[in-house]
Design an enzyme around this catalytic site. Structure first.
Site, short mmCIF file in Angstrom:
data_model
loop_
_atom_site.label_atom_id
_atom_site.label_comp_id
_atom_site.label_asym_id
_atom_site.label_seq_id
_atom_site.Cartn_x
_atom_site.Cartn_y
_atom_site.Cartn_z
CG ASP A 55 -1.70 -1.23 1.10
OD1 ASP A 55 -1.97 -2.07 0.28
OD2 ASP A 55 -2.08 -1.53 2.23
CD GLU A 228 -8.70 -3.85 -2.09
OE1 GLU A 228 -9.09 -3.91 -0.98
OE2 GLU A 228 -7.38 -4.51 -2.23
#
Length: 358
Positions: A55, A228
């Site tokens: 991430d 997402e």
């Protein structure tokens, strides 16, 4: 006579050497007319930038890049002036959550740093150790740089308060919006949609959420029906795009999709977002890039190049853990104004650093 002959031979040899050398107009001798250009050394780097770093996110300000990623138990920032040298940057922890039992004490995911209205904000997802309780939270700092002490501002809560992760901010026509990934119901793991809500300030959602995307195509449903990690991208003409990651991150089919906002339209109207029918960035097994996704964007130090940063696994079947490592590569724009990310470049191959780093 031998001495004189030797003397004359030396003189004749000197004359011959001088006659073979030519002076330029500036008086510099150019021996033998050799015009080969000097060797130019180009600075390079290779992916991955770190051995682990799921991430990834980076923001740049005043010549410094601030990188962060998921640690799970804290938020740390790596400041650097050269993204290609991220491996030499020192991670500095700026937030450690309260003790266990607090709603936002565990599973801190996907922090993002944003500079808004003269202050620094960090948006992150967290829970109390139970995944169904994941929600979005925000920190604030008025310091000159994001490597500082933060004030906890609270939860970002729309009227419909459901599971939420991966928050990012869209600043459009002087209005702030939070965009994130969430569940439609109270307990629907494996099915995630993208939502948007207006913000009255950088730490407050006003009103309710609107769903702008869900998994429609087969490539968005590998393992799970997932949309997402939304990320805002604006082209040089001001057109707004939203990249997002699709399918389960536990599969090698995790990939980037693209939404395009209709020009001069309301982002809160789902119909104003158009989805590309195919992924715009996906696995390249030959180059050691499996499940590329959860990206961010930045420009080179001289501002002439656009770069994408993302995570991927280096081998097949590694799933959704710390083996995901951050990579970066340059991207361009297509003739119609859409981004062209190409394919993930090969790991361990030397690539020119961003322009302006040398």
């Amino acid at each position: 006579m031998k001495i004189i002959n030797r003397y004359l031979s030396g003189v004749l040899l000197s004359i011959l050497v001088i006659s073979c050398s030519k002076k330029t107009d500036t008086g510099v001798i150019n021996n033998g007319g050799n015009t080969n250009p000097p060797v130019v050394t180009v600075a390079t780097f290779s992916n991955p930038l770190l051995s682990s770093g799921p991430d990834p996110w980076v923001v740049q300000k005043d010549g410094v890049y601030y990188f962060t990623r998921t640690f799970g138990d804290r938020i740390s920032i790596y400041p650097t002036t050269k993204m290609s040298a991220l491996g030499n940057a020192l991670a500095q922890t700026v937030y450690t959550p309260p003790s266990a039992g607090i709603a936002y004490s565990r599973d801190i995911w996907a922090p993002e740093i944003h500079y808004l209205q003269g202050k620094w904000y960090i948006y992150f997802a967290a829970d109390d150790g139970n995944d169904v309780n994941h929600r979005m939270y925000v920190l604030e700092s008025s310091a000159a740089t994001p490597v500082s002490t933060y004030t906890f501002k609270g939860q970002l809560k729309p009227t419909t308060d459901k599971w939420a992760i991966d928050g990012t901010v869209l600043n459009y026509n002087n209005q702030l919006y939070l965009i994130w990934s969430g569940w439609q119901g109270d307990n629907t793991p494996g099915t995630q949609q993208l939502y948007i809500a207006k913000m009255s300030d950088p730490y407050t959602i006003s009103g309710d959420r609107v769903m702008i995307s869900q998994a429609d195509y087969a490539w968005e449903k590998s393992g799970s029906s997932v949309n997402e990690a939304p990320e805002v991208l604006t082209n040089p003409q001001g057109k707004v795009f939203l990249t997002y990651s699709a399918s389960s991150c536990f599969t090698d089919n995790y990939a980037l999709g693209l939404l395009t906002l209709k020009d001069a339209s309301d982002p809160m109207v789902a119909a104003n977002w158009t989805k590309s029918a195919t992924p715009v960035f996906s696995t390249n097994a030959t180059n050691g890039a499996y499940g590329p996704g959860h990206n961010g964007f930045f420009t080179s130090p001289d501002g002439t190049e656009n770069w994408i940063i993302y995570h991927a696994n280096s081998s097949a079947g590694q799933g959704c853990g710390d083996t995901r490592n951050p990579r970066m590569q340059k991207f361009t724009w297509n003739a119609d104004g859409t981004p062209n990310f190409g394919t993930p470049i090969s790991i361990y191959v030397k690539t020119a650093v961003p322009a302006g780093e040398q």
